[in-house]
Scaffold this motif. Structure first.
Motif, mmCIF file in Angstrom:
data_model
loop_
_atom_site.group_PDB
_atom_site.id
_atom_site.type_symbol
_atom_site.label_atom_id
_atom_site.label_comp_id
_atom_site.label_asym_id
_atom_site.label_seq_id
_atom_site.Cartn_x
_atom_site.Cartn_y
_atom_site.Cartn_z
ATOM 1 N N HIS A 145 0.832 -1.205 0.000
ATOM 2 C CA HIS A 145 0.000 0.000 0.000
ATOM 3 C C HIS A 145 0.865 1.252 0.000
ATOM 4 C CE1 HIS A 145 -3.455 2.557 0.813
ATOM 5 N NE2 HIS A 145 -2.782 3.093 1.819
ATOM 6 N N GLY A 146 1.904 1.265 0.840
ATOM 7 C CA GLY A 146 2.739 2.460 0.955
ATOM 8 C C GLY A 146 3.662 2.672 -0.225
ATOM 9 N N LEU A 147 4.226 1.603 -0.767
ATOM 10 C CA LEU A 147 5.224 1.737 -1.827
ATOM 11 C C LEU A 147 4.617 1.850 -3.217
ATOM 12 C CD1 LEU A 147 7.835 -0.917 -0.601
ATOM 13 C CD2 LEU A 147 8.066 1.575 -0.491
ATOM 14 N N THR A 148 3.491 1.206 -3.440
ATOM 15 C CA THR A 148 2.924 1.176 -4.792
ATOM 16 C C THR A 148 1.596 1.918 -4.918
ATOM 17 O OG1 THR A 148 1.596 -0.849 -4.529
ATOM 18 C CG2 THR A 148 3.940 -1.133 -5.043
ATOM 19 N N GLY A 149 0.934 2.174 -3.792
ATOM 20 C CA GLY A 149 -0.393 2.773 -3.865
ATOM 21 C C GLY A 149 -1.488 1.755 -4.102
ATOM 22 N N LEU A 150 -1.179 0.458 -3.949
ATOM 23 C CA LEU A 150 -2.222 -0.561 -4.052
ATOM 24 C C LEU A 150 -3.375 -0.175 -3.129
ATOM 25 C CD1 LEU A 150 -2.412 -3.427 -5.523
ATOM 26 C CD2 LEU A 150 -1.966 -4.383 -3.253
ATOM 27 N N LYS A 190 -3.508 -3.293 -11.670
ATOM 28 C CA LYS A 190 -2.653 -3.041 -12.829
ATOM 29 C C LYS A 190 -3.454 -2.754 -14.092
ATOM 30 C CE LYS A 190 0.838 -5.950 -13.324
ATOM 31 N NZ LYS A 190 1.635 -7.212 -13.262
ATOM 32 N N THR A 191 -4.667 -3.284 -14.164
ATOM 33 C CA THR A 191 -5.456 -3.136 -15.399
ATOM 34 C C THR A 191 -6.608 -2.141 -15.265
ATOM 35 O OG1 THR A 191 -6.685 -5.139 -14.751
ATOM 36 C CG2 THR A 191 -4.868 -5.414 -16.296
ATOM 37 N N GLY A 192 -6.657 -1.405 -14.176
ATOM 38 C CA GLY A 192 -7.602 -0.304 -14.061
ATOM 39 C C GLY A 192 -8.965 -0.632 -13.482
ATOM 40 N N GLY A 230 7.302 -4.292 -9.258
ATOM 41 C CA GLY A 230 7.878 -4.087 -10.582
ATOM 42 C C GLY A 230 7.006 -3.212 -11.462
ATOM 43 N N PHE A 231 5.708 -3.401 -11.397
ATOM 44 C CA PHE A 231 4.777 -2.583 -12.173
ATOM 45 C C PHE A 231 4.896 -1.117 -11.781
ATOM 46 C CE2 PHE A 231 0.543 -0.637 -12.640
ATOM 47 C CZ PHE A 231 0.350 -0.803 -14.016
ATOM 48 N N LYS A 232 4.971 -0.846 -10.483
ATOM 49 C CA LYS A 232 5.098 0.523 -10.007
ATOM 50 C C LYS A 232 6.401 1.150 -10.467
ATOM 51 C CE LYS A 232 4.074 4.158 -7.508
ATOM 52 N NZ LYS A 232 2.928 5.045 -7.839
#
Length: 238
Positions: A145-150, A190-192, A230-232
């Motif tokens: 949550h913190g690193l990628t914004g998931l 990842k896909t919106g 990796g996506f982020k």
């Protein structure tokens, strides 16, 4: 039928009656319960017979179509319903049934494709359970949550609502166990697709033995954890 509640089981004869009674008492709206089992000698099935006879209600029983294990049982439950929503929960009452009402309300209100029941957001909590398992789960959820914004603090929790139209577009790659929930959240993000969360309280099971295999399944969780990282990173340097 608007909602299907999928419960994967493996010898949950000591728990399933209490779980079903709580669900039918606390969950509102139009739903059906699907019990997905591996074998005909599962102790859950005679307990279901007794519960149905005593309560005058019926639940759907589905034989796991992909082979033994929680992952395959959940997949089977997801694919054998035409309901608009699918909720995955466990038979041991670790997931409070009344939270399903909040999952459904959030899905309707937010037009969400996944609603995560979160132990680690404000208002959520975890009671009991193996220390290391809980620590790794918390660290994974909060760091993603913190690193990628998931958009959830608790992507590893299996207690989730999925919109059926989203599930129909996803190809499941998981091959271990409960990492399926993490895979679907990461893919949705990842896909919106829209992912939201509501708080929940998780309580360790009172009866029976957990089938969670931490060391066996950990590499599968790490695969999807690093997929999100990796996506982020790739998007950050575009």
């Amino acid at each position: 039928m608007k909602t299907t509640i999928v419960i994967p089981v493996y010898n949950e004869g000591d728990n399933i009656c209490s779980a079903l009674s709580a669900i039918f008492r606390d969950v509102r709206g139009d739903y059906i319960v699907s019990i997905v089992y591996d074998r005909e000698d599962d102790t859950t099935l005679p307990a279901l017979d007794r519960w149905e006879k005593e309560n005058g209600k019926t639940v759907r029983r589905i034989r796991n179509r992909y082979g033994r294990g929680a992952l395959n049982a959940i997949r089977t439950g997801m694919e054998t319903t035409d309901s608009e929503y699918v909720i995955v929960t466990m038979a041991d009452l670790s997931d409070p049934p009344e939270v399903m009402n909040e999952l459904l309300a959030a899905a309707e209100r937010e037009h969400a494709d996944i609603v995560c029941a979160s132990r680690y957001m404000k208002g959520g909590r975890q009671i009991g359970g193996p220390f290391l398992k809980g620590l790794l789960s918390r660290c994974a959820g909060l760091s993603l949550h913190g690193l990628t914004g998931l958009p959830t603090h608790d992507p590893t929790n299996s207690f989730k609502l999925y919109r059926k139209s989203f599930l129909e577009k996803m190809t499941i790659e998981s091959s271990g166990g409960f990492e399926l929930g993490l895979e679907l959240v990461v893919k949705a993000w990842k896909t919106g697709y829209k992912v939201v969360e509501v708080p929940t309280s998780w309580n360790d099971r009172a009866n029976g033995k957990s089938n969670f295999k931490l060391w066996k399944w950990l590499p599968h969780y790490l695969h999807w954890y690093f997929s999100a990282i990796g996506f982020k990173l790739r998007n950050a340097f575009r």
